[in-house]
Design an enzyme around this catalytic site. Structure first.
Site, short mmCIF file in Angstrom:
data_model
loop_
_atom_site.label_atom_id
_atom_site.label_comp_id
_atom_site.label_asym_id
_atom_site.label_seq_id
_atom_site.Cartn_x
_atom_site.Cartn_y
_atom_site.Cartn_z
N GLU A 109 6.20 -4.00 11.41
CA GLU A 109 4.67 -3.70 11.94
C GLU A 109 3.85 -5.00 11.08
OE1 GLU A 109 3.94 -1.24 8.63
OE2 GLU A 109 6.10 -0.11 8.22
N VAL A 110 3.68 -6.44 10.04
CA VAL A 110 2.41 -7.08 10.74
C VAL A 110 3.10 -8.24 10.30
CG1 VAL A 110 1.02 -7.48 8.90
CG2 VAL A 110 0.98 -5.69 8.66
N HIS A 141 5.37 -12.20 5.61
CA HIS A 141 5.35 -11.94 4.69
C HIS A 141 7.01 -11.55 4.33
CE1 HIS A 141 5.30 -8.76 7.26
NE2 HIS A 141 5.86 -7.62 6.48
N HIS A 177 8.84 -9.34 0.85
CA HIS A 177 8.59 -8.20 0.26
C HIS A 177 9.24 -8.09 -1.24
CE1 HIS A 177 8.04 -4.74 3.93
NE2 HIS A 177 7.66 -6.02 4.22
N ILE A 235 1.28 -1.44 -0.21
CA ILE A 235 0.24 -0.23 0.03
C ILE A 235 0.97 1.21 0.04
CG2 ILE A 235 -0.33 0.45 2.60
CD1 ILE A 235 -3.12 0.26 2.14
N ASN A 253 11.02 -9.36 7.18
CA ASN A 253 11.79 -8.24 8.80
C ASN A 253 10.90 -9.21 9.60
OD1 ASN A 253 12.76 -5.52 7.41
ND2 ASN A 253 10.43 -4.79 6.76
#
Ligand code: 5GP
Length: 126
Positions: free
Chosen positions: A105-106, A110, A112, A40, A97
């Site tokens: 953050e999430v 995941h 990137h 996003i 991360n």
């Protein structure tokens, strides 16, 4: 229990909600093991996130707890997404991360995928 220093999986996290179709995402890839969609807040001309379908908080959790089929399927999907985005010839960066020092953050594992221009040094100096 996740094997990392992170709290247990919270299925209210934003990527769990994307997986359930509760909030929209610009999807680029979807199969049995992985979903990929545009970040996003892109930090490169191409910035796509790839997430496993299962409930794992981090790369450590995923690597320890996921089945061999999930692990293989996920990483094959990462390479397939990069290929599909046309990044193979010029190259790309894959990053994950995990935890506080990395600024995760999430809390749904995941990676990137960054590409579309020369990406410069791997980390900011200092
Ligand atoms: P992290 O810091 O956890 O490795 O990266 C989380 C990433 O998720 C960030 O790059 C952030 O821009 C992205 N992100 C956060 N919320 C959303 C969202 O609702 N939709 C999408 N597509 N990306 C998000």
């Amino acid at each position: 229990m996740p094997v990392s220093g992170l709290p247990p999986y919270d299925d209210g996290n934003i990527f769990a909600r994307i997986l359930r179709g509760e909030i929209p995402a610009r999807k680029v890839y979807d199969d049995a093991h992985a979903l990929a969609f545009h970040d996003i807040a892109p930090q490169a001309p191409v910035h796509v996130l790839v997430i496993p379908k299962g409930a794992y908080v981090s790369v450590a959790d995923f690597s320890a707890q996921a089945s061999p089929e999930e692990v293989a399927g996920f990483w094959r999907a990462v390479a397939q997404v990069a290929r599909q985005l046309g990044l193979e010839n010029q190259g790309f960066r894959v990053l994950t991360n995990m935890g506080a020092d990395a600024g995760q953050e999430v809390p749904h594992f995941h990676v990137h995928i960054f590409g579309g221009k020369p990406l410069g040094p791997m980390l900011a100096r200092g």
